[in-house]
Design a protein around this motif. Structure first.
Motif, short mmCIF file in Angstrom:
data_model
loop_
_atom_site.label_atom_id
_atom_site.label_comp_id
_atom_site.label_asym_id
_atom_site.label_seq_id
_atom_site.Cartn_x
_atom_site.Cartn_y
_atom_site.Cartn_z
N UNK A 156 0.84 -1.10 -0.21
CA UNK A 156 -0.12 0.00 0.23
C UNK A 156 0.87 1.18 0.04
N UNK A 157 1.88 1.16 0.83
CA UNK A 157 2.92 2.46 0.75
C UNK A 157 3.41 2.50 -0.59
N UNK A 158 3.75 1.57 -1.23
CA UNK A 158 4.31 1.82 -2.60
C UNK A 158 3.39 2.16 -3.48
N UNK A 159 2.39 1.67 -3.67
CA UNK A 159 1.27 2.34 -4.58
C UNK A 159 0.76 3.62 -4.08
N UNK A 160 0.73 4.19 -2.94
CA UNK A 160 0.43 5.45 -2.42
C UNK A 160 1.55 6.42 -3.16
N UNK A 161 2.66 6.07 -2.82
CA UNK A 161 3.99 6.78 -3.30
C UNK A 161 3.83 7.08 -4.78
N UNK A 162 3.54 6.07 -5.64
CA UNK A 162 3.44 6.18 -7.10
C UNK A 162 2.17 7.10 -7.40
N UNK A 163 1.02 6.80 -6.77
CA UNK A 163 0.01 7.63 -6.80
C UNK A 163 0.07 9.03 -6.95
N UNK A 164 0.85 9.37 -5.58
CA UNK A 164 1.02 11.08 -5.19
C UNK A 164 2.01 11.42 -6.48
N UNK A 165 2.94 10.73 -6.92
CA UNK A 165 4.02 10.91 -7.74
C UNK A 165 3.27 11.37 -9.08
N UNK A 166 2.68 10.47 -9.42
CA UNK A 166 1.57 10.64 -10.78
C UNK A 166 0.53 11.89 -10.92
N UNK A 167 0.15 11.88 -9.69
CA UNK A 167 -0.90 13.18 -9.67
C UNK A 167 -0.20 14.32 -9.27
N UNK A 168 1.12 14.49 -9.09
CA UNK A 168 1.87 15.61 -9.03
C UNK A 168 1.96 16.37 -7.59
N UNK A 169 1.89 15.39 -6.79
CA UNK A 169 1.95 15.86 -5.47
C UNK A 169 3.38 15.96 -5.10
N UNK A 171 6.86 15.99 -3.42
CA UNK A 171 7.81 14.91 -3.17
C UNK A 171 7.89 14.99 -1.74
N UNK A 172 7.67 16.10 -0.93
CA UNK A 172 7.88 15.92 0.59
C UNK A 172 6.70 14.96 0.96
N UNK A 173 5.55 14.88 0.48
CA UNK A 173 4.49 14.03 1.00
C UNK A 173 5.01 12.74 0.79
N UNK A 174 5.68 12.27 -0.50
CA UNK A 174 5.97 10.81 -0.79
C UNK A 174 7.12 10.39 -0.11
N UNK A 175 7.93 11.33 0.56
CA UNK A 175 9.16 11.41 1.29
C UNK A 175 8.60 10.86 2.74
N UNK A 176 7.65 11.53 3.00
CA UNK A 176 7.06 11.22 4.58
C UNK A 176 6.43 9.75 4.49
N UNK A 177 5.88 9.46 3.60
CA UNK A 177 5.08 8.11 3.49
C UNK A 177 6.36 6.87 3.51
N UNK A 178 7.43 7.28 2.84
CA UNK A 178 8.63 6.24 2.89
C UNK A 178 9.38 6.20 4.14
N UNK A 179 9.54 7.39 4.91
CA UNK A 179 10.06 7.40 6.11
C UNK A 179 9.51 6.85 7.17
N UNK A 180 8.03 7.18 7.15
CA UNK A 180 7.17 6.37 8.22
C UNK A 180 6.98 5.19 8.05
N UNK A 181 7.17 4.27 7.02
CA UNK A 181 7.05 3.12 6.79
C UNK A 181 8.11 2.25 7.68
#
Length: 471
Positions: A156-169, A171-181
């Motif tokens: 789910x974390x990986x899919x969320x990162x890809x979703x946020x990246x594709x939607x132009x969110x 990179x800070x949000x994506x990095x937070x998901x990664x670091x909190x995993x």
């Protein structure tokens, strides 16, 4: 074994048949799955209301690409009992077949029936949000995952990162998901590296995560490697690229078509034509992207005749060029001034009608004619092209007229540009330059005054020089 079992007179339980149907999905044997469905109906096993069997049939019809998804809907509607697995099979199958509206309806319907989506359901839904850029829906799924404790799941974390990246969110949000995993595997690392690699401004960050990944004991796979090569391409760093190339060879990673194409593209973008050519020659399998990239590379480096020869060689080997390959060879002819060759290629493509010609192809052809001084023919192509000319085409024509001192034509075209895009300051600047070339200083002054009144300012160009550290 399943066939032999029936030949000996034994009848399988619904759960066993469900597992065999799943095997049919894995191997893509749709017809065998359909025969088993017929056997199930004849033996009256559907009357036992096995949710496992019905779910397996739904999955079969949706995933085997048989264009018979109607049968999947029929089986699903007749199910007396549906659980989260049944709904998830329906949702993931619809997403795989790009029936996104139905997938979303199913996602909402399962919740209205009191069935809670599980982590597999969420993983199935996130690609739908990624594909269509539905950031809001993606955030809702993210919120649901947090509330139900699914956000720590690696998939789910990986899919969320890809979703946020594709939607132009950000990179800070994506990095937070990664670091909190709390759990990170090669999939998570590959996802974060891929997200950073897609942004040229964050390509350096992708390289840092790649090195950190190895420090923490994770070995990159092909997906990671593709992302890192993309980061090297964004950085235009041939030194990093050669390092990754060497690592691929040493680690024994499969040198597949995608990695070969990525290396080919990276060397070409970094200005290393010799390395690109070497990679191309070493590739055992090539596709249109491979040919397009090497043809484009030769053209950009001034080797137009070699690019043209590669295009002809491609066809001699039985490979059919697509629109991207054709644009690459046209651009090569344009870049080095192979006027007759470019004209012949374009005219042949227009006659054969095998390759769909886009605005980009017409723009390249018109630019080639304009640079060669064939302004009248370029204008004729513009007037007969089957689609609306782009701003680049008009601008290219004006520049060609100015270059070859066809100032009356240039002035007419520049006025047309101004009418088409009255808010574009570059068009007024172009008209001003045409007036200046013809010594119409009054016209120059009028254009500048109009731009001042309208508050239009032409943006200035700038150059960026990056120094690479040695060692």
């Amino acid at each position: 074994m399943f066939k032999e079992m029936y030949a000996r007179g034994f009848v399988a339980k619904p759960e066993l048949i469900a597992s065999i149907l799943s095997t049919c999905v894995k191997v893509g044997d749709f017809w065998l799955g359909r025969e088993i469905h017929g056997l199930v109906v004849v033996n009256g096993l559907m009357e036992e209301e096995s949710v496992f069997l019905s779910t397996a049939l739904v999955d079969l019809y949706l995933r085997c690409q048989c264009h018979d998804s109607l049968m999947a809907f029929r089986v699903f509607e007749r199910m007396g009992e549906r659980n989260e697995v049944s709904w998830t099979a329906m949702i993931s199958g619809c997403v795989a077949n790009q029936n996104y509206d139905i997938a979303l309806d199913c996602f909402r319907a399962m919740q209205s029936e009191g069935i809670k989506p599980n982590r597999v359901t969420l993983v199935a839904m996130l690609p739908f949000c990624t594909e269509l850029g539905f950031l809001r829906s993606g955030k809702e799924i993210h919120g649901y995952a947090i509330r139900h404790g699914f956000d720590s799941d690696v998939c789910i974390s990986s899919a969320l990162m890809q979703m946020y990246c594709s939607c132009g969110e950000s990179l800070h949000t994506i990095k937070l998901i990664f670091e909190r995993s709390t759990t990170k595997d090669v999939v998570m690392w590959s996802s974060i590296i891929s997200c950073f690699a897609k942004s040229e401004d964050a390509a350096e960050e992708a390289m840092k995560h790649f090195h950190q990944m190895q420090i923490e004991g994770f070995q990159p796979n092909n997906v990671t490697t593709l992302a890192v090569i993309s980061a090297c391409t964004g950085l235009r760093s041939v030194s990093h690229g050669r390092g990754i190339h060497g690592r691929i060879v040493k680690s024994g990673l499969v040198f597949d078509l995608f990695i070969g194409n990525s290396l080919l593209n990276m060397y070409a973008k970094c200005g290393c034509l010799t390395d690109s050519s070497k990679i191309f020659e070493e590739m055992s399998v090539r596709d249109n992207f491979s040919w397009s990239t090497i043809i484009s590379a030769y053209g950009l480096h001034g080797y137009g005749k070699e690019a043209l020869q590669l295009f002809l060689e491609m066809q001699e080997r039985g490979e059919e060029p697509d629109s991207v390959t054709f644009l690459a060879v046209l651009s090569a002819c344009n870049h080095v001034g192979l006027v007759e060759e470019g004209k012949n290629l374009f005219d042949k493509a227009a006659r054969d009608n095998k390759i769909p010609l886009s605005v980009a192809h017409y723009a390249c052809h018109i630019d080639l004619l304009g640079r060669a001084g064939e302004v009248e023919r370029a204008c004729e192509v513009v007037s007969t092209m089957p689609m609306k000319p782009s701003m680049n085409i008009w601008s290219s024509l004006v520049s060609a007229c100015k270059l070859h001192e066809r100032l009356e034509v240039a002035e007419t075209l520049a006025h047309r540009l101004v009418k088409l895009e009255p808010e574009n300051a570059a068009n007024y600047a172009l008209l001003s330059m045409v007036y200046a070339e013809s010594s119409n200083w009054l016209g120059v002054e009028q254009v500048r005054n109009y731009m001042s009144v309208k508050g239009l300012r032409k943006s200035h160009g700038y150059s960026r020089v990056e120094l690479q550290k040695q060692g």
